[in-house]
Write a protein that holds these residues in place. Structure first.
Motif, PDB file in Angstrom:
ATOM      1  N   MET A   1       0.843  -1.169   0.000  1.00  0.00           N
ATOM      2  CA  MET A   1       0.000   0.000   0.000  1.00  0.00           C
ATOM      3  C   MET A   1       0.885   1.227   0.000  1.00  0.00           C
ATOM      4  N   ASN A   2       0.574   2.176  -0.834  1.00  0.00           N
ATOM      5  CA  ASN A   2       1.333   3.418  -0.889  1.00  0.00           C
ATOM      6  C   ASN A   2       0.378   4.588  -0.680  1.00  0.00           C
ATOM      7  N   VAL A   3       0.712   5.440   0.288  1.00  0.00           N
ATOM      8  CA  VAL A   3      -0.036   6.675   0.506  1.00  0.00           C
ATOM      9  C   VAL A   3       0.824   7.781  -0.100  1.00  0.00           C
ATOM     10  N   GLY A   4       0.389   8.298  -1.226  1.00  0.00           N
ATOM     11  CA  GLY A   4       1.161   9.294  -1.968  1.00  0.00           C
ATOM     12  C   GLY A   4       1.313  10.607  -1.230  1.00  0.00           C
ATOM     13  N   ALA A   5       2.270  11.399  -1.673  1.00  0.00           N
ATOM     14  CA  ALA A   5       2.627  12.651  -1.011  1.00  0.00           C
ATOM     15  C   ALA A   5       1.453  13.616  -0.874  1.00  0.00           C
ATOM     16  N   THR A   6       0.558  13.642  -1.827  1.00  0.00           N
ATOM     17  CA  THR A   6      -0.572  14.577  -1.770  1.00  0.00           C
ATOM     18  C   THR A   6      -1.892  13.875  -1.466  1.00  0.00           C
ATOM     19  N   SER A   7      -1.828  12.626  -1.037  1.00  0.00           N
ATOM     20  CA  SER A   7      -3.056  11.849  -0.789  1.00  0.00           C
ATOM     21  C   SER A   7      -3.848  12.360   0.398  1.00  0.00           C
ATOM     22  N   ILE A   8      -3.151  12.687   1.482  1.00  0.00           N
ATOM     23  CA  ILE A   8      -3.822  13.170   2.690  1.00  0.00           C
ATOM     24  C   ILE A   8      -3.026  14.324   3.279  1.00  0.00           C
ATOM     25  N   ARG A  18      -5.930  -5.324  10.292  1.00  0.00           N
ATOM     26  CA  ARG A  18      -6.289  -6.727  10.076  1.00  0.00           C
ATOM     27  C   ARG A  18      -6.153  -7.147   8.614  1.00  0.00           C
ATOM     28  N   ASN A  19      -4.953  -6.907   8.098  1.00  0.00           N
ATOM     29  CA  ASN A  19      -4.619  -7.291   6.733  1.00  0.00           C
ATOM     30  C   ASN A  19      -3.441  -8.249   6.738  1.00  0.00           C
ATOM     31  N   PHE A  20      -3.363  -9.069   5.713  1.00  0.00           N
ATOM     32  CA  PHE A  20      -2.246  -9.981   5.483  1.00  0.00           C
ATOM     33  C   PHE A  20      -1.298  -9.234   4.562  1.00  0.00           C
ATOM     34  N   ILE A  21      -0.270  -8.604   5.143  1.00  0.00           N
ATOM     35  CA  ILE A  21       0.676  -7.793   4.380  1.00  0.00           C
ATOM     36  C   ILE A  21       1.992  -8.560   4.354  1.00  0.00           C
ATOM     37  N   ALA A  22       2.210  -9.306   3.302  1.00  0.00           N
ATOM     38  CA  ALA A  22       3.403 -10.150   3.214  1.00  0.00           C
ATOM     39  C   ALA A  22       3.747 -10.406   1.759  1.00  0.00           C
ATOM     40  N   GLY A  23       5.032 -10.584   1.510  1.00  0.00           N
ATOM     41  CA  GLY A  23       5.486 -10.928   0.172  1.00  0.00           C
ATOM     42  C   GLY A  23       5.656  -9.755  -0.770  1.00  0.00           C
ATOM     43  N   ASN A  24       5.604  -8.539  -0.260  1.00  0.00           N
ATOM     44  CA  ASN A  24       5.796  -7.368  -1.112  1.00  0.00           C
ATOM     45  C   ASN A  24       7.284  -7.138  -1.355  1.00  0.00           C
ATOM     46  N   LYS A  25       7.633  -6.743  -2.556  1.00  0.00           N
ATOM     47  CA  LYS A  25       9.044  -6.578  -2.898  1.00  0.00           C
ATOM     48  C   LYS A  25       9.632  -5.274  -2.376  1.00  0.00           C
ATOM     49  N   VAL A  26       8.849  -4.226  -2.280  1.00  0.00           N
ATOM     50  CA  VAL A  26       9.388  -2.938  -1.842  1.00  0.00           C
ATOM     51  C   VAL A  26       8.880  -2.600  -0.443  1.00  0.00           C
ATOM     52  N   PHE A  27       7.636  -2.213  -0.299  1.00  0.00           N
ATOM     53  CA  PHE A  27       7.043  -1.869   0.987  1.00  0.00           C
ATOM     54  C   PHE A  27       5.719  -2.588   1.163  1.00  0.00           C
ATOM     55  N   GLY A  28       5.421  -2.970   2.402  1.00  0.00           N
ATOM     56  CA  GLY A  28       4.083  -3.406   2.748  1.00  0.00           C
ATOM     57  C   GLY A  28       3.180  -2.190   2.864  1.00  0.00           C
ATOM     58  N   VAL A  29       3.669  -1.173   3.591  1.00  0.00           N
ATOM     59  CA  VAL A  29       2.977   0.114   3.713  1.00  0.00           C
ATOM     60  C   VAL A  29       4.030   1.214   3.623  1.00  0.00           C
ATOM     61  N   ASN A  30       3.837   2.121   2.684  1.00  0.00           N
ATOM     62  CA  ASN A  30       4.748   3.238   2.476  1.00  0.00           C
ATOM     63  C   ASN A  30       3.955   4.530   2.575  1.00  0.00           C
ATOM     64  N   ASN A  31       4.365   5.408   3.470  1.00  0.00           N
ATOM     65  CA  ASN A  31       3.671   6.676   3.668  1.00  0.00           C
ATOM     66  C   ASN A  31       4.565   7.817   3.194  1.00  0.00           C
ATOM     67  N   GLU A  32       4.191   8.426   2.078  1.00  0.00           N
ATOM     68  CA  GLU A  32       4.926   9.573   1.541  1.00  0.00           C
ATOM     69  C   GLU A  32       4.235  10.886   1.873  1.00  0.00           C
ATOM     70  N   SER A  33       3.103  10.837   2.564  1.00  0.00           N
ATOM     71  CA  SER A  33       2.304  12.031   2.845  1.00  0.00           C
ATOM     72  C   SER A  33       2.755  12.697   4.143  1.00  0.00           C
ATOM     73  N   SER A  34       2.152  13.829   4.426  1.00  0.00           N
ATOM     74  CA  SER A  34       2.415  14.513   5.691  1.00  0.00           C
ATOM     75  C   SER A  34       1.462  14.041   6.780  1.00  0.00           C
ATOM     76  N   GLY A  58       9.672  -8.871   8.795  1.00  0.00           N
ATOM     77  CA  GLY A  58       8.528  -8.929   7.892  1.00  0.00           C
ATOM     78  C   GLY A  58       8.584  -7.840   6.835  1.00  0.00           C
ATOM     79  N   ASP A  59       7.485  -7.669   6.121  1.00  0.00           N
ATOM     80  CA  ASP A  59       7.418  -6.645   5.074  1.00  0.00           C
ATOM     81  C   ASP A  59       7.795  -5.282   5.634  1.00  0.00           C
ATOM     82  N   ARG A  60       8.322  -4.466   4.770  1.00  0.00           N
ATOM     83  CA  ARG A  60       8.843  -3.162   5.179  1.00  0.00           C
ATOM     84  C   ARG A  60       7.722  -2.148   5.385  1.00  0.00           C
ATOM     85  N   VAL A  61       7.942  -1.259   6.361  1.00  0.00           N
ATOM     86  CA  VAL A  61       7.106  -0.078   6.553  1.00  0.00           C
ATOM     87  C   VAL A  61       8.017   1.139   6.506  1.00  0.00           C
TER      88      VAL A  61
END
Length: 104
Positions: A1-8, A18-34, A58-61
């Motif tokens: 999941m990626n939250v873009g810089a201007t998303s919020i 309550r998600n199964f966040i596994a096996g992602n190559k870059v990030f499981g959750v990436n927050n680029e926003s403020s 585990g997957d990266r945050v």
């Protein structure tokens, strides 16, 4: 999941639970926003939680993601107890053991 810089905005929070966040190559959750991402109570693909910002393998945050407590097993309806302070848990267990020893 990626939250873009201007998303919020900085006052917003995205909720991801309550998600199964596994096996992602870059990030499981990436927050680029403020804003912030509340990613607690997820399975990150490892009992010791997400990395590299988190303590686990585990997957990266990214920064800006609250990830603890997390699921320690891949059961999405399980308890969220990962990320508890191990020292506090050990002290509590030692105290409980000592208390039960005194009741003999």
């Amino acid at each position: 999941m990626n939250v873009g810089a201007t998303s919020i905005t900085s006052t917003d929070t995205v909720q991801v639970h309550r998600n199964f966040i596994a096996g992602n190559k870059v990030f499981g959750v990436n927050n680029e926003s403020s804003g912030s991402v509340n990613g607690t109570c997820n399975w990150w693909g490892a009992k010791n939680g997400p990395g590299p910002v988190g303590p686990g393998s585990g997957d990266r945050v990214s920064t800006g993601v609250v990830y603890a407590p997390w699921l320690t097993k891949p059961r999405l309806d399980g308890p969220c107890k990962g990320g508890n302070n191990d020292k506090n848990d050990k002290d509590k267990n030692d105290k409980d053991k000592n208390d039960s020893d005194d009741k003999d």
